[in-house]
Design a protein around this motif. Structure first.
Motif, PDB file in Angstrom:
ATOM      1  N   LYS A  73       0.784  -1.086   0.023  1.00  0.00           N
ATOM      2  CA  LYS A  73       0.014   0.023   0.100  1.00  0.00           C
ATOM      3  C   LYS A  73       0.934   1.001   0.090  1.00  0.00           C
ATOM      4  O   LYS A  73       1.837   1.239   0.866  1.00  0.00           O
ATOM      5  CB  LYS A  73      -0.920  -0.002   1.132  1.00  0.00           C
ATOM      6  CG  LYS A  73      -2.131  -0.913   1.234  1.00  0.00           C
ATOM      7  CD  LYS A  73      -3.081  -0.656   2.264  1.00  0.00           C
ATOM      8  CE  LYS A  73      -4.217  -1.614   2.014  1.00  0.00           C
ATOM      9  NZ  LYS A  73      -5.225  -1.456   3.111  1.00  0.00           N
ATOM     10  N   GLU A  74       0.523   2.123  -1.063  1.00  0.00           N
ATOM     11  CA  GLU A  74       1.387   3.295  -1.191  1.00  0.00           C
ATOM     12  C   GLU A  74       2.999   2.902  -1.351  1.00  0.00           C
ATOM     13  O   GLU A  74       3.269   1.946  -2.168  1.00  0.00           O
ATOM     14  CB  GLU A  74       1.285   4.136   0.063  1.00  0.00           C
ATOM     15  CG  GLU A  74      -0.134   4.657   0.007  1.00  0.00           C
ATOM     16  CD  GLU A  74      -0.651   5.659   1.343  1.00  0.00           C
ATOM     17  OE1 GLU A  74       0.313   5.930   2.030  1.00  0.00           O
ATOM     18  OE2 GLU A  74      -1.837   5.962   1.435  1.00  0.00           O
ATOM     19  N   ASP A  75       3.896   3.167  -0.448  1.00  0.00           N
ATOM     20  CA  ASP A  75       5.136   2.962  -0.697  1.00  0.00           C
ATOM     21  C   ASP A  75       5.546   1.819   0.501  1.00  0.00           C
ATOM     22  O   ASP A  75       6.711   1.465   0.451  1.00  0.00           O
ATOM     23  CB  ASP A  75       6.166   4.051  -0.782  1.00  0.00           C
ATOM     24  CG  ASP A  75       6.122   4.960   0.550  1.00  0.00           C
ATOM     25  OD1 ASP A  75       5.122   4.437   1.478  1.00  0.00           O
ATOM     26  OD2 ASP A  75       7.083   5.604   1.167  1.00  0.00           O
ATOM     27  N   LYS A  76       4.569   1.230   0.910  1.00  0.00           N
ATOM     28  CA  LYS A  76       5.004   0.377   2.053  1.00  0.00           C
ATOM     29  C   LYS A  76       4.593  -1.135   1.775  1.00  0.00           C
ATOM     30  O   LYS A  76       3.615  -1.428   1.174  1.00  0.00           O
ATOM     31  CB  LYS A  76       4.302   0.482   3.408  1.00  0.00           C
ATOM     32  CG  LYS A  76       4.027   1.890   4.003  1.00  0.00           C
ATOM     33  CD  LYS A  76       5.461   2.307   4.420  1.00  0.00           C
ATOM     34  CE  LYS A  76       5.496   3.802   5.242  1.00  0.00           C
ATOM     35  NZ  LYS A  76       6.870   4.178   5.125  1.00  0.00           N
ATOM     36  N   GLU A  77       5.382  -1.933   1.953  1.00  0.00           N
ATOM     37  CA  GLU A  77       5.519  -3.562   1.694  1.00  0.00           C
ATOM     38  C   GLU A  77       5.315  -4.329   3.139  1.00  0.00           C
ATOM     39  O   GLU A  77       6.199  -4.195   3.940  1.00  0.00           O
ATOM     40  CB  GLU A  77       6.281  -3.870   0.825  1.00  0.00           C
ATOM     41  CG  GLU A  77       6.166  -5.276   0.143  1.00  0.00           C
ATOM     42  CD  GLU A  77       7.246  -5.435  -0.942  1.00  0.00           C
ATOM     43  OE1 GLU A  77       6.875  -4.888  -1.905  1.00  0.00           O
ATOM     44  OE2 GLU A  77       8.013  -6.306  -0.416  1.00  0.00           O
ATOM     45  N   VAL A  78       4.357  -5.216   3.255  1.00  0.00           N
ATOM     46  CA  VAL A  78       4.112  -6.276   4.260  1.00  0.00           C
ATOM     47  C   VAL A  78       4.496  -7.507   3.934  1.00  0.00           C
ATOM     48  O   VAL A  78       3.546  -7.930   2.976  1.00  0.00           O
ATOM     49  CB  VAL A  78       2.811  -5.720   5.251  1.00  0.00           C
ATOM     50  CG1 VAL A  78       2.604  -6.621   6.286  1.00  0.00           C
ATOM     51  CG2 VAL A  78       2.928  -4.306   5.633  1.00  0.00           C
ATOM     52  N   PHE A  96      -2.779  -7.869   7.646  1.00  0.00           N
ATOM     53  CA  PHE A  96      -2.236  -7.020   6.849  1.00  0.00           C
ATOM     54  C   PHE A  96      -2.979  -5.438   7.504  1.00  0.00           C
ATOM     55  O   PHE A  96      -2.259  -4.543   7.358  1.00  0.00           O
ATOM     56  CB  PHE A  96      -2.876  -7.329   5.284  1.00  0.00           C
ATOM     57  CG  PHE A  96      -2.225  -8.110   4.787  1.00  0.00           C
ATOM     58  CD1 PHE A  96      -0.614  -7.933   4.293  1.00  0.00           C
ATOM     59  CD2 PHE A  96      -2.440  -9.236   3.769  1.00  0.00           C
ATOM     60  CE1 PHE A  96       0.155  -8.632   3.643  1.00  0.00           C
ATOM     61  CE2 PHE A  96      -1.630 -10.149   2.993  1.00  0.00           C
ATOM     62  CZ  PHE A  96      -0.219  -9.769   2.973  1.00  0.00           C
ATOM     63  N   ASP A  97      -4.012  -5.674   7.735  1.00  0.00           N
ATOM     64  CA  ASP A  97      -4.708  -4.174   8.177  1.00  0.00           C
ATOM     65  C   ASP A  97      -3.975  -3.807   9.322  1.00  0.00           C
ATOM     66  O   ASP A  97      -3.815  -2.613   9.222  1.00  0.00           O
ATOM     67  CB  ASP A  97      -6.387  -4.595   8.216  1.00  0.00           C
ATOM     68  CG  ASP A  97      -7.106  -4.832   7.116  1.00  0.00           C
ATOM     69  OD1 ASP A  97      -6.741  -4.376   6.130  1.00  0.00           O
ATOM     70  OD2 ASP A  97      -8.165  -5.372   7.409  1.00  0.00           O
ATOM     71  N   PHE A  98      -3.774  -4.517  10.236  1.00  0.00           N
ATOM     72  CA  PHE A  98      -3.154  -4.226  11.458  1.00  0.00           C
ATOM     73  C   PHE A  98      -2.056  -3.650  11.258  1.00  0.00           C
ATOM     74  O   PHE A  98      -1.422  -2.567  11.521  1.00  0.00           O
ATOM     75  CB  PHE A  98      -2.894  -5.329  12.467  1.00  0.00           C
ATOM     76  CG  PHE A  98      -2.183  -4.875  13.606  1.00  0.00           C
ATOM     77  CD1 PHE A  98      -2.485  -4.354  14.685  1.00  0.00           C
ATOM     78  CD2 PHE A  98      -0.715  -5.294  13.517  1.00  0.00           C
ATOM     79  CE1 PHE A  98      -1.652  -3.907  15.852  1.00  0.00           C
ATOM     80  CE2 PHE A  98       0.056  -4.915  14.812  1.00  0.00           C
ATOM     81  CZ  PHE A  98      -0.476  -4.323  15.922  1.00  0.00           C
ATOM     82  N   SER A  99      -0.983  -4.343  10.232  1.00  0.00           N
ATOM     83  CA  SER A  99       0.465  -3.837   9.954  1.00  0.00           C
ATOM     84  C   SER A  99       0.363  -2.517   9.142  1.00  0.00           C
ATOM     85  O   SER A  99       1.332  -1.558   9.447  1.00  0.00           O
ATOM     86  CB  SER A  99       1.124  -4.971   9.007  1.00  0.00           C
ATOM     87  OG  SER A  99       1.234  -6.078   9.675  1.00  0.00           O
ATOM     88  N   PHE A 100      -0.539  -2.375   8.155  1.00  0.00           N
ATOM     89  CA  PHE A 100      -0.475  -1.083   7.163  1.00  0.00           C
ATOM     90  C   PHE A 100      -1.140   0.088   8.345  1.00  0.00           C
ATOM     91  O   PHE A 100      -0.432   1.057   8.196  1.00  0.00           O
ATOM     92  CB  PHE A 100      -1.316  -1.369   6.220  1.00  0.00           C
ATOM     93  CG  PHE A 100      -0.897  -2.042   5.014  1.00  0.00           C
ATOM     94  CD1 PHE A 100       0.346  -1.666   4.548  1.00  0.00           C
ATOM     95  CD2 PHE A 100      -1.344  -3.349   4.673  1.00  0.00           C
ATOM     96  CE1 PHE A 100       0.990  -2.266   3.497  1.00  0.00           C
ATOM     97  CE2 PHE A 100      -0.664  -4.056   3.485  1.00  0.00           C
ATOM     98  CZ  PHE A 100       0.571  -3.631   3.143  1.00  0.00           C
ATOM     99  N   ARG A 101      -1.878  -0.354   9.277  1.00  0.00           N
ATOM    100  CA  ARG A 101      -2.244   0.798  10.282  1.00  0.00           C
ATOM    101  C   ARG A 101      -1.288   1.244  11.098  1.00  0.00           C
ATOM    102  O   ARG A 101      -0.953   2.370  11.103  1.00  0.00           O
ATOM    103  CB  ARG A 101      -3.616   0.234  11.155  1.00  0.00           C
ATOM    104  CG  ARG A 101      -4.894   0.457  10.645  1.00  0.00           C
ATOM    105  CD  ARG A 101      -5.880   0.170  11.640  1.00  0.00           C
ATOM    106  NE  ARG A 101      -5.795  -0.850  12.479  1.00  0.00           N
ATOM    107  CZ  ARG A 101      -6.038  -2.238  12.266  1.00  0.00           C
ATOM    108  NH1 ARG A 101      -6.943  -2.270  11.030  1.00  0.00           N
ATOM    109  NH2 ARG A 101      -6.107  -3.142  13.252  1.00  0.00           N
ATOM    110  N   GLN A 102      -0.322   0.251  11.524  1.00  0.00           N
ATOM    111  CA  GLN A 102       0.792   0.671  12.332  1.00  0.00           C
ATOM    112  C   GLN A 102       1.664   1.239  11.506  1.00  0.00           C
ATOM    113  O   GLN A 102       2.602   2.304  12.052  1.00  0.00           O
ATOM    114  CB  GLN A 102       1.520  -0.769  12.865  1.00  0.00           C
ATOM    115  CG  GLN A 102       0.493  -1.558  13.822  1.00  0.00           C
ATOM    116  CD  GLN A 102      -0.061  -0.704  15.093  1.00  0.00           C
ATOM    117  OE1 GLN A 102       0.921   0.037  15.929  1.00  0.00           O
ATOM    118  NE2 GLN A 102      -1.127  -0.611  15.184  1.00  0.00           N
ATOM    119  N   LEU A 103       1.971   0.888  10.220  1.00  0.00           N
ATOM    120  CA  LEU A 103       3.091   1.739   9.536  1.00  0.00           C
ATOM    121  C   LEU A 103       2.677   2.913   9.337  1.00  0.00           C
ATOM    122  O   LEU A 103       3.475   3.930   9.185  1.00  0.00           O
ATOM    123  CB  LEU A 103       3.135   0.905   8.159  1.00  0.00           C
ATOM    124  CG  LEU A 103       3.959  -0.229   8.239  1.00  0.00           C
ATOM    125  CD1 LEU A 103       3.937  -1.053   6.966  1.00  0.00           C
ATOM    126  CD2 LEU A 103       5.667  -0.108   8.524  1.00  0.00           C
TER     127      LEU A 103
END
Length: 107
Positions: A73-78, A96-103
């Motif tokens: 998502k955007e420039d972040k990869e999980v 994924f949702d949790f990780s992207f929220r944290q980032l």
């Protein structure tokens, strides 16, 4: 941890792995060694979760259902890794949702 290291190493050092991980469907033509095989991504997560780059599923009696998956998502990869999951789509979505929220919170 070892699965994450191995997956990242493969992606960084073997570009064809990225293509393979993102393959949704492929037909392997019959040859002298095997019949034709029509292979389909059984999880189909890329249809329901935006940004999926690709992954690998697996299962065995001792390990249960397992999944390595990567999304962007955007420039972040999980990367997520599930072992012995009884609900891989739900578990993956939550991770994924949790990780992207944290980032996003730490950006």
């Amino acid at each position: 941890y070892e699965l994450a290291i191995m997956t990242q190493y493969l992606r960084n050092n073997f570009p064809e792995i990225k293509k393979i991980m993102g393959t949704k469907e492929i037909i392997l033509p019959q040859n002298e060694f095997h019949q034709e095989y029509h292979l389909i991504n059984i999880l189909g997560f890329e249809k329901t979760y935006p940004g999926i780059i690709g992954g690998k599923t697996g299962n065995s009696d001792s390990a249960g259902f397992c999944l390595i998956d990567i999304a962007q998502k955007e420039d972040k990869e999980v990367m997520i890794i599930l072992l012995n999951s009884s609900s891989p789509k739900d578990d993956a979505r939550q991770l994924f949702d949790f990780s992207f929220r944290q980032l996003k919170a730490f950006s």
